[in-house]
Every structure is written in structure tokens, then in C-alpha cells.
Design a protein around this motif. Structure first.
Motif, mmCIF file in Angstrom:
data_model
loop_
_atom_site.group_PDB
_atom_site.id
_atom_site.type_symbol
_atom_site.label_atom_id
_atom_site.label_comp_id
_atom_site.label_asym_id
_atom_site.label_seq_id
_atom_site.Cartn_x
_atom_site.Cartn_y
_atom_site.Cartn_z
ATOM 1 N N ASN A 428 -16.999 -23.534 36.002
ATOM 2 C CA ASN A 428 -16.570 -24.797 35.196
ATOM 3 C C ASN A 428 -16.856 -24.955 33.934
ATOM 4 O O ASN A 428 -18.233 -24.727 33.507
ATOM 5 N N VAL A 429 -15.966 -24.847 32.860
ATOM 6 C CA VAL A 429 -16.531 -24.899 31.578
ATOM 7 C C VAL A 429 -15.972 -26.079 30.927
ATOM 8 O O VAL A 429 -14.689 -26.620 31.003
ATOM 9 N N ALA A 430 -16.740 -27.040 30.484
ATOM 10 C CA ALA A 430 -16.566 -28.223 30.087
ATOM 11 C C ALA A 430 -17.097 -28.500 28.338
ATOM 12 O O ALA A 430 -18.115 -27.925 28.010
ATOM 13 N N VAL A 431 -16.722 -29.487 27.921
ATOM 14 C CA VAL A 431 -16.943 -29.870 26.261
ATOM 15 C C VAL A 431 -17.928 -31.203 26.589
ATOM 16 O O VAL A 431 -17.452 -32.005 27.309
ATOM 17 N N PHE A 432 -18.814 -31.185 25.687
ATOM 18 C CA PHE A 432 -19.763 -32.301 25.577
ATOM 19 C C PHE A 432 -19.223 -33.707 25.413
ATOM 20 O O PHE A 432 -18.455 -33.700 24.367
ATOM 21 N N ASN A 433 -19.434 -34.512 26.228
ATOM 22 C CA ASN A 433 -19.285 -35.988 25.636
ATOM 23 C C ASN A 433 -20.532 -36.796 25.931
ATOM 24 O O ASN A 433 -21.336 -36.641 26.638
ATOM 25 N N LEU A 434 -20.684 -37.566 24.503
ATOM 26 C CA LEU A 434 -21.932 -38.028 24.291
ATOM 27 C C LEU A 434 -21.696 -39.593 25.004
ATOM 28 O O LEU A 434 -20.996 -40.460 24.629
ATOM 29 N N PRO A 435 -23.005 -39.959 25.723
ATOM 30 C CA PRO A 435 -22.847 -41.241 26.380
ATOM 31 C C PRO A 435 -23.014 -42.302 25.411
ATOM 32 O O PRO A 435 -24.031 -42.181 24.467
ATOM 33 N N ALA A 436 -22.340 -43.467 25.404
ATOM 34 C CA ALA A 436 -22.073 -44.228 24.298
ATOM 35 C C ALA A 436 -23.405 -45.084 24.168
ATOM 36 O O ALA A 436 -23.861 -45.309 23.032
ATOM 37 N N TRP A 437 -24.489 -45.303 25.284
ATOM 38 C CA TRP A 437 -25.534 -46.134 25.170
ATOM 39 C C TRP A 437 -26.865 -45.277 25.368
ATOM 40 O O TRP A 437 -27.914 -45.961 25.631
ATOM 41 N N GLY A 438 -26.739 -44.177 25.271
ATOM 42 C CA GLY A 438 -27.991 -43.174 25.609
ATOM 43 C C GLY A 438 -29.140 -43.367 24.445
ATOM 44 O O GLY A 438 -28.585 -43.700 23.226
ATOM 45 N N ALA A 439 -30.283 -43.185 24.734
ATOM 46 C CA ALA A 439 -31.277 -43.288 23.938
ATOM 47 C C ALA A 439 -30.993 -42.371 22.364
ATOM 48 O O ALA A 439 -31.344 -42.653 21.424
ATOM 49 N N GLU A 440 -30.490 -41.072 23.095
ATOM 50 C CA GLU A 440 -30.379 -40.006 21.790
ATOM 51 C C GLU A 440 -29.296 -40.185 21.087
ATOM 52 O O GLU A 440 -29.003 -39.711 19.950
ATOM 53 N N ALA A 441 -28.331 -40.981 21.579
ATOM 54 C CA ALA A 441 -27.259 -41.392 20.513
ATOM 55 C C ALA A 441 -27.600 -42.030 19.508
ATOM 56 O O ALA A 441 -26.717 -41.848 18.159
#
Length: 513
Positions: A428-441
Motif C-alpha cells: 500500500n503506497v500512500a502520500v502523507f496528509n498532515l492532521p490539521a490540529w496535531g501538536a506537530e502541525a
């Protein structure tokens, strides 16, 4: 209580969440009826009524003429003995669904997805528009009749909808809009995984007041019972699959979905949506899991158990090797040292394990460490070889474009996968999506990804310049074209992917061969 699972999700197994809700309600003496409107609705559109005639193109006409054969292929083992025949059945069924939806509303519909060109499930205003015009939905001929019959025969005090995926959102709201218009006195309850994600946003404000009476986040058993004037006095209840006949699903027998836990026991990975949403981890006691699985297997005789946990705990894996559930099973596991032990993998195989899904994510150790994955590539290499030796198929998940990855890192992933291609069955090959309200964002320069007040992700300026366009170019032009990797990707069952992959693994798949 009437519980509804709306379109569109892959129709290959019952909705485990509603089976658990039904078990909880019935264990407390609450009468409920569960309807898989997803599987029913798709089969209704595939019934052949009004589909293809002489005016259609040759492909659509032939697909319509072979509907019965294609459905039979996916309901019987013979359809899985020939990959070309299997793929043709899915392509033709999708063709008919595209025609059925497109000719009425301009919508795009397949066995796994539903979209409308003018309405977005990421905008609450568009969802309310879908609710205001239910007859514009291609499933309206099905759910208009079906819901009316249920409401008039059952007279439920509440109707609950389980909304888990974006592909269900527009249809869910069309169905709720129909109920609000035609049966205004009935209370509507909305819950499910997608709803829980929306409600975890720090900016959440309920935009559906007036349409939905109650919205539930997280596990729904206790809140739903409270709404019904009851309570859950015993956690040791069985999921109830009685409302889900096996011939409703496009699989060669009954698949039993089962969750032994909620959340993830690891909870350390950077940029994890589960962590960003603050979802707690809770697990059913291992002994209870084993006894429930054995009882459910005796009751339903499944051809396959689908363990739905984000990651099966080491304790549960150990228990499964000592007390097999009695049917083939598969699920998601973390790559760990135990899997590098050939003897342990052999014991997993003896317990019925046919396939394991592995979240490798990257072939660069520095990326894995930066993401706090807790994975050693040395261990991963040994695990893949041990699983192959034991006869357990591996479904490896890769994630490109994370903030820690560069093009050089992606090249290392390519090299790792190519080197281990003999030991990898599916990818399974996926492209990363950034969670909108994670601490790392907050550490990244972010911008709008998909417009809409219900969007769960943000776009970001990649700190190493490895943006989505470059990632996709690398994947399409280089990674997927590598001969060894291309061969793995070609083995992936189209559309149903990991849900049907075990049926192409011997000895579970292709009985008698």
C-alpha cells in the motif's frame, strides 16, 4: 431503535461498529434493527433495472448484460482463482454503477466511493444541501422506499446513522434529510468514526442543529443507551451480526469483522491522526477476546476473521497462538522483534493467521526514528523473511512525503522494498496528509489543503522541499516502475485491496488447489 450504515463503503463485510452497538443494546433488552444500507443500496443499483440498453456504449452494455455473472464471481471461490476474471468483474460492476449514478445526478459512484461534482463532504453547508434534496441522490429510489417501510413497520423512537468515511457523508445527509422531511417526529442520532474526528477539532461547533437531534463522539454504546433511558451494566457482550446475511456481501463467504481494542497501544508516532484527535486506548481483556471469537466462529462459520485493531497487541498475538479462534484470520500488527522469530511466526500460522498488515512507512532508519515509529529496519528485514518462511503473507504499508523524509530517504525506501521484494506479497503506497490540529502541525508552515470547515488535514511547506508534487512524480515515474515493485503492485486486488487479499493467499484462497 433503528441503526443505519449508509453508502458508500466496500461491500465485503458487515459493519463491525453497528454489530457491536446491536450487541450492547440487545444485551440490555433494548429492541433494535440494523440495516446495512450500503450493501443493500449498491446491490439495488446493480439489480439491472433500467441499465444498459442499445443506446449505450459497448462496454457499458456488455457490463450490464453480465451483471449476474460478475456478482456470482465475487460471491464464489471460482471468481478468485483467476485474477483477470476477478478484475474484470470489478471493472464492469463499477461501470454500471458509474452509469446508474451519472445519468441521474452527475455523481461519481463505484463500489468503494461516492462523490458529487457540486457538493463537498468537507463543507457542512454542502452536506445540508444534500439533506435538503434527498431525491437528487442516486440511492433515493432505494432508501426512500426502504426507510419508509422500516419507519412504518417498526415505528422507532430514534434512527441512528454510523458515518465513518467521507465516501458516506453525502448519502448519510441525504437519508437524514429524507427522514426529517417525511418523518419529522423521529429523533435522528449521528455517530461514527468520521463524526468523532470532526468533533475532536478544537474549533468544533455543531453546524447540523435542526437536522440531527444528537451527535455522539467515540464509543457509542453507553451514550446511546443513555439516550434510550438505559445503561450498560456489563461489558461482556457479544457483537451481534444477526441482521447481516452473508449473501449481502461481495466475498466468497462470511467475513467476521471484530475489534479487540479502540485506539492504538503504541500512541507515540509523530503526526498520527489518533494522537492528534486525542483518542484514548482501551482494550477488551485478552481472555474475553478469545472466548468471544471462538463463540462467534461457532455461530457464524466465517471463511475469514478480520481483526480491525489499529495494531494487535503482543498479548493478543500470544493468546491467539495458544488458543486459535477456529477460522483463518488477518489484521494489522506493529513490526517488532517477535515477528523476526521464525518459531513465533510458525505458531501464528498454525493459529490461522493468513496475512499480516505491516506499517513499515519508510526504508530510511533516520525517518523512522524522527517519526518515533519504534521500528528497526534490521528487525523489519528479518520479520519479512520469517513471515514468508512461515507461509504468512505480508501487506506492507508505505508513507511518502512525511516532514522527515527527503528524496534521498525515498530512494532508500525504494532500495529496501526492491531488495525485499521476494518477501513482500502486497504493497500500500500512500502520500502523507498532515492532521490539521496535531501538536506537530504547529512546527510547520501550513496552508489550506481541501477547502471546507470539516477538513481534517492541512497542506504544509515541506522543510526539505519534498512537496506532494515531487513525491507523486517520484512514485509514478520511478518507484512504481521498478520491475520488482511493479510486480508486487500488480498482485493487489483492485478496489478491495487488503479486504480481499487473503483470498489470493494459499491455503485460504482457492480451496482444492
Amino acid at each position: 431503535m433503528l441503526l443505519i450504515y449508509p453508502p458508500v463503503v466496500k461491500p465485503c463485510e458487515p459493519p463491525a461498529g453497528l454489530a457491536k452497538l446491536a450487541g450492547a443494546l440487545r444485551s440490555q433488552g433494548v429492541t433494535c434493527t440494523v440495516v446495512d444500507a450500503n450493501a443493500e443500496g449498491l446491490l439495488s443499483l446493480l439489480s439491472g433495472k433500467g441499465i444498459p440498453d442499445a443506446a449505450l456504449d459497448t462496454w457499458t452494455r456488455r457490463a450490464g448484460n453480465r451483471l449476474e455473472d460478475h456478482l456470482s464471481d465475487l460471491l464464489d471461490w471460482r471468481g478468485y482463482k483467476n485474477r483477470d476474471r476477478y478484475a474484470r468483474a470489478i471493472r464492469d460492476l463499477n461501470r454500471v454503477l458509474e452509469y446508474s449514478a451519472g445519468r441521474k445526478s452527475g455523481a461519481y459512484l463505484t463500489l468503494s466511493n461516492y462523490e458529487e461534482k457540486d457538493l463537498s463532504p468537507l463543507r457542512s453547508g454542502d452536506l445540508l444541501k444534500a439533506a435538503s434534496l434527498p431525491e437528487a441522490n442516486p440511492f433515493y429510489p432505494y432508501f426512500g422506499t426502504r426507510l419508509s417501510g422500516l419507519l412504518e413497520s417498526l415505528s422507532p423512537s430514534r434512527v441512528g446513522f454510523s458515518l465513518n468515511f467521507l465516501s458516506q457523508a453525502l448519502c448519510t445527509f441525504a437519508m437524514m434529510g429524507f427522514l426529517r422531511r417525511e418523518y419529522p417526529s423521529v429523533k435522528i442520532v449521528l455517530g461514527g468514526g468520521l463524526v468523532s474526528s470532526w468533533m475532536s477539532s478544537p474549533d468544533w461547533r455543531n453546524p447540523f442543529t435542526g437536522l440531527v437531534d444528537d451527535i455522539i463522539a467515540g464509543a457509542g454504546e453507553e451514550p446511546l443507551l443513555e439516550l434510550l433511558g438505559s445503561s450498560l451494566d456489563n461489558q461482556d457482550f457479544l457483537p451481534d451480526y444477526e441482521d447481516f446475511p452473508s449473501d449481502l456481501y461481495l466475498s466468497p463467504g462470511f467475513i467476521l469483522p471484530y475489534s479487540a481494542s479502540r485506539g492504538c497501544y503504541w500512541r507515540r508516532c509523530a503526526f498520527c491522526p489518533e494522537k492528534a484527535e486525542g483518542q484514548p486506548y482501551s482494550a477488551i481483556p485478552v481472555g474475553q477476546v478469545i472466548s468471544q471469537l471462538q463463540e462467534l466462529v461457532r455461530k457464524h462459520r466465517p471463511v475469514l476473521i478480520h481483526l480491525l485493531d489499529n495494531a494487535l497487541s503482543p498479548a493478543l498475538l500470544d493468546a491467539l497462538t495458544k488458543t486459535p479462534p477456529g477460522a483463518p484470520w488477518y489484521g494489522f500488527v506493529r513490526i517488532m522483534e517477535r515477528l523476526a522469530d521464525p518459531e513465533f511466526c510458525s505458531s501464528l500460522k498454525r493459529s490461522g493467521c493468513t496475512l499480516l498488515k505491516l506499517g513499515l512507512e519508510s526504508g530510511d532508519q533516520e525517518v523512522l526514528d524522527a517519526l518515533s515509529k519504534g521500528i528497526s529496519l534490521t528487525t523489519a528485514s528479518r520479520a519479512l523473511k520469517s513471515l514468508k518462511e512461515a507461509g504468512i503473507a505480508s501487506y506492507v504499508y508505505l508513507l511518502f512525503g512525511t516532514p522527515a523524509e527527503s528524496q534521498a530517504s525515498a530512494e532508500k525506501t525504494l532500495s529496501f522494498v526492491a531488495e525485499h521484494a521476494p518477501f513482500i506479497d502486497f504493497l500500500n503506497v500512500a502520500v502523507f496528509n498532515l492532521p490539521a490540529w496535531g501538536a506537530e502541525a504547529s512546527l510547520l508552515e501550513t496552508r489550506l489543503f481541501y477547502p471546507g470547515d470539516l477538513s481534517l488535514y492541512r497542506d504544509f511547506v515541506h522543510p526539505l522541499g519534498w512537496d506532494r508534487l515531487r513525491v507523486r512524480h517520484f512514485l509514478d515515474r520511478k518507484f512504481k516502475r521498478h520491475p520488482a515493485i511493479k510486480d508486487i503492485l500488480l498482485r493487489d486486488p483492485p478496489l478491495f485491496t487488503s479486504n480481499h487479499a487473503p483470498f489470493f493467499v494459499k491455503p485460504l484462497g482457492m480451496p482444492g488447489t
